[in-house]
Design a protein around this motif. Sequence first.
Motif, PDB file in Angstrom:
ATOM      1  N   LEU A   1       0.834  -1.205   0.000  1.00 12.47           N
ATOM      2  CA  LEU A   1       0.000   0.000   0.000  1.00 12.47           C
ATOM      3  C   LEU A   1       0.868   1.255   0.000  1.00 12.47           C
ATOM      4  CD1 LEU A   1      -2.781  -1.055   2.537  1.00 12.47           C
ATOM      5  CD2 LEU A   1      -3.061  -0.701   0.069  1.00 12.47           C
ATOM      6  N   ALA A   2       1.938   1.245   0.782  1.00 15.86           N
ATOM      7  CA  ALA A   2       2.825   2.410   0.851  1.00 15.86           C
ATOM      8  C   ALA A   2       3.528   2.662  -0.477  1.00 15.86           C
ATOM      9  CB  ALA A   2       3.849   2.219   1.967  1.00 15.86           C
ATOM     10  N   ALA A   3       3.892   1.582  -1.165  1.00 12.89           N
ATOM     11  CA  ALA A   3       4.589   1.709  -2.445  1.00 12.89           C
ATOM     12  C   ALA A   3       3.634   1.948  -3.606  1.00 12.89           C
ATOM     13  CB  ALA A   3       5.420   0.457  -2.720  1.00 12.89           C
ATOM     14  N   GLY A   4       2.348   1.780  -3.352  1.00 14.05           N
ATOM     15  CA  GLY A   4       1.350   1.926  -4.413  1.00 14.05           C
ATOM     16  C   GLY A   4       0.877   0.574  -4.899  1.00 14.05           C
ATOM     17  N   LEU A   5      -0.083  -0.004  -4.165  1.00 12.99           N
ATOM     18  CA  LEU A   5      -0.609  -1.313  -4.545  1.00 12.99           C
ATOM     19  C   LEU A   5      -1.340  -1.201  -5.877  1.00 12.99           C
ATOM     20  CD1 LEU A   5      -1.163  -4.291  -3.762  1.00 12.99           C
ATOM     21  CD2 LEU A   5      -3.256  -3.488  -2.639  1.00 12.99           C
ATOM     22  N   VAL A   6      -0.884  -1.934  -6.857  1.00 16.78           N
ATOM     23  CA  VAL A   6      -1.484  -1.893  -8.196  1.00 16.78           C
ATOM     24  C   VAL A   6      -2.669  -2.851  -8.225  1.00 16.78           C
ATOM     25  CG1 VAL A   6      -1.097  -2.268 -10.663  1.00 16.78           C
ATOM     26  CG2 VAL A   6       0.738  -1.337  -9.227  1.00 16.78           C
ATOM     27  N   VAL A   7      -3.865  -2.313  -8.439  1.00 15.35           N
ATOM     28  CA  VAL A   7      -5.080  -3.129  -8.459  1.00 15.35           C
ATOM     29  C   VAL A   7      -5.779  -3.072  -9.809  1.00 15.35           C
ATOM     30  CG1 VAL A   7      -5.451  -2.934  -5.981  1.00 15.35           C
ATOM     31  CG2 VAL A   7      -6.439  -1.224  -7.515  1.00 15.35           C
ATOM     32  N   THR A   8      -5.214  -2.325 -10.748  1.00 13.53           N
ATOM     33  CA  THR A   8      -5.807  -2.209 -12.079  1.00 13.53           C
ATOM     34  C   THR A   8      -4.987  -3.021 -13.071  1.00 13.53           C
ATOM     35  OG1 THR A   8      -6.572   0.028 -11.572  1.00 13.53           O
ATOM     36  CG2 THR A   8      -6.543  -0.629 -13.896  1.00 13.53           C
ATOM     37  N   TYR A   9      -5.603  -4.081 -13.583  1.00 16.01           N
ATOM     38  CA  TYR A   9      -4.946  -4.960 -14.543  1.00 16.01           C
ATOM     39  C   TYR A   9      -5.899  -5.263 -15.687  1.00 16.01           C
ATOM     40  CZ  TYR A   9      -1.768  -5.898 -10.623  1.00 16.01           C
ATOM     41  OH  TYR A   9      -0.885  -5.763  -9.582  1.00 16.01           O
ATOM     42  N   PRO A  10      -5.371  -5.523 -16.874  1.00 16.52           N
ATOM     43  CA  PRO A  10      -6.234  -6.031 -17.948  1.00 16.52           C
ATOM     44  C   PRO A  10      -6.696  -7.439 -17.595  1.00 16.52           C
ATOM     45  CG  PRO A  10      -3.920  -6.126 -18.614  1.00 16.52           C
ATOM     46  CD  PRO A  10      -3.962  -5.391 -17.305  1.00 16.52           C
ATOM     47  N   PRO A  11      -7.705  -7.968 -18.273  1.00 24.24           N
ATOM     48  CA  PRO A  11      -8.176  -9.323 -17.967  1.00 24.24           C
ATOM     49  C   PRO A  11      -7.051 -10.360 -17.972  1.00 24.24           C
ATOM     50  CG  PRO A  11      -9.720  -8.233 -19.435  1.00 24.24           C
ATOM     51  CD  PRO A  11      -8.541  -7.305 -19.300  1.00 24.24           C
ATOM     52  N   ALA A  12      -6.132 -10.228 -18.928  1.00 23.44           N
ATOM     53  CA  ALA A  12      -5.011 -11.180 -18.972  1.00 23.44           C
ATOM     54  C   ALA A  12      -4.149 -11.054 -17.722  1.00 23.44           C
ATOM     55  CB  ALA A  12      -4.160 -10.944 -20.213  1.00 23.44           C
ATOM     56  N   GLY A  13      -4.020  -9.828 -17.179  1.00 27.51           N
ATOM     57  CA  GLY A  13      -3.234  -9.629 -15.973  1.00 27.51           C
ATOM     58  C   GLY A  13      -3.851 -10.315 -14.768  1.00 27.51           C
ATOM     59  N   TRP A  14      -5.176 -10.201 -14.617  1.00 24.59           N
ATOM     60  CA  TRP A  14      -5.849 -10.887 -13.508  1.00 24.59           C
ATOM     61  C   TRP A  14      -5.763 -12.401 -13.671  1.00 24.59           C
ATOM     62  CZ3 TRP A  14      -6.565  -8.886  -9.086  1.00 24.59           C
ATOM     63  CH2 TRP A  14      -6.870  -7.537  -8.939  1.00 24.59           C
ATOM     64  N   ALA A  15      -5.809 -12.857 -14.922  1.00 23.09           N
ATOM     65  CA  ALA A  15      -5.674 -14.296 -15.163  1.00 23.09           C
ATOM     66  C   ALA A  15      -4.295 -14.787 -14.732  1.00 23.09           C
ATOM     67  CB  ALA A  15      -5.903 -14.605 -16.638  1.00 23.09           C
ATOM     68  N   VAL A  16      -3.265 -13.980 -15.007  1.00 19.34           N
ATOM     69  CA  VAL A  16      -1.907 -14.354 -14.607  1.00 19.34           C
ATOM     70  C   VAL A  16      -1.781 -14.344 -13.082  1.00 19.34           C
ATOM     71  CG1 VAL A  16       0.517 -13.647 -14.659  1.00 19.34           C
ATOM     72  CG2 VAL A  16      -0.834 -13.602 -16.746  1.00 19.34           C
ATOM     73  N   LEU A  17      -2.365 -13.343 -12.413  1.00 24.18           N
ATOM     74  CA  LEU A  17      -2.319 -13.291 -10.955  1.00 24.18           C
ATOM     75  C   LEU A  17      -3.020 -14.500 -10.336  1.00 24.18           C
ATOM     76  CD1 LEU A  17      -2.946  -9.497 -10.228  1.00 24.18           C
ATOM     77  CD2 LEU A  17      -0.861 -10.793  -9.747  1.00 24.18           C
ATOM     78  N   LEU A  18      -4.185 -14.862 -10.893  1.00 23.72           N
ATOM     79  CA  LEU A  18      -4.888 -16.057 -10.407  1.00 23.72           C
ATOM     80  C   LEU A  18      -4.039 -17.301 -10.621  1.00 23.72           C
ATOM     81  CD1 LEU A  18      -8.550 -15.343 -11.560  1.00 23.72           C
ATOM     82  CD2 LEU A  18      -7.745 -15.580  -9.199  1.00 23.72           C
ATOM     83  N   HIS A  19      -3.384 -17.359 -11.782  1.00 17.06           N
ATOM     84  CA  HIS A  19      -2.488 -18.492 -12.045  1.00 17.06           C
ATOM     85  C   HIS A  19      -1.384 -18.556 -10.995  1.00 17.06           C
ATOM     86  CE1 HIS A  19       0.321 -21.163 -14.126  1.00 17.06           C
ATOM     87  NE2 HIS A  19       1.250 -20.250 -13.898  1.00 17.06           N
ATOM     88  N   LEU A  20      -0.737 -17.399 -10.717  1.00 17.99           N
ATOM     89  CA  LEU A  20       0.360 -17.379  -9.746  1.00 17.99           C
ATOM     90  C   LEU A  20      -0.098 -17.816  -8.360  1.00 17.99           C
ATOM     91  CD1 LEU A  20       2.215 -14.053 -10.688  1.00 17.99           C
ATOM     92  CD2 LEU A  20       3.101 -16.373 -10.906  1.00 17.99           C
TER      93      LEU A  20
END
Length: 310
Positions: A213-232
């Motif tokens: 949060l202090a560094a800037g939590l990135v919460v905006t991703y394209p659909p492919a980005g959320w798919a990669v995060l779910l994969h990870l």
Amino acid sequence: MNHPIDSRADARSGLLQIVLAAILWGTVGVATKYLFTISSANALSIGFFRLALATPVLLATCWYLLGARAFRIPAGDMRYMVLIGVAMAFYQVSYFAAIARVGVAIAVLITLCTAPVLVSLLSALLLRERLSRAVLAALVCALAGTVMLVWVGPATGAVAQQTLTGIVLALGSACGYSLIALFSRTLAGRYHPLQPITVGFAAGALILLPFALAAGLVVTYPPAGWAVLLHLGLIPTALAYVLFLAGIRHTTATVATIATLIEPLTSTTLAWLLFGERLGPLGLLGALLLLGAIGLLYADSARRTQAPPE
């Protein structure tokens, strides 16, 4: 008494589960690099989401297998599990930041191939385990291999600085990886292997959240980005750890650890196929030295395991 045929079948099944877990772990590097290319993600954000998405699955699995006793953990041991979480958070962030600077192949090989050497050295310093000649030889191979792997010629300026930073981050990631192994060793035999991992992942996610949060939590991703995060979070983390812990029950620790060498092989192969990363002749020699360092450690471990008691 187990039938010999059943025992062999269990051993083959266990080895297959470990190999599959290692292959899944090997996708983390390229998935992370792809996420960097399609979004403004930073290492802290990726590390937090990986741990946070894996935690509910691990909690559910732990509850399913052990019930309420899964979380009846004395305060003293809980501290060790939280320390696993601290080391896990440090390992994740350093690893992802190294990938952003030196690429998948170099970050993976330095992290995963120097970590076993560091475990042996830290065990000698902290746990008073004997430092054998094989460990010293492995240290020399690991140091020489790291130098060869990252030597890019007379680079100067920003390129040299970025490479040096990436190397330091990868070595820091290896230190975090080593601490996880040491803290886990102190709990071995008293808990189901899934318990320290589950508590560690939950603690790691909570520890990373304020920093992200202090560094800037990135919460905006394209659909492919959320798919990669779910994969990870779900595939090479929750699923892979469950597979590994299930498989290691039917194999020796030495066989299991050698099988996980498929992880850096998978990572470097995928980095070459998907991103065109190449190590060059000197880099390849360095990679072989790093793998040789691990081979020395495992051969020494097998020799001591098979030696008759004095």
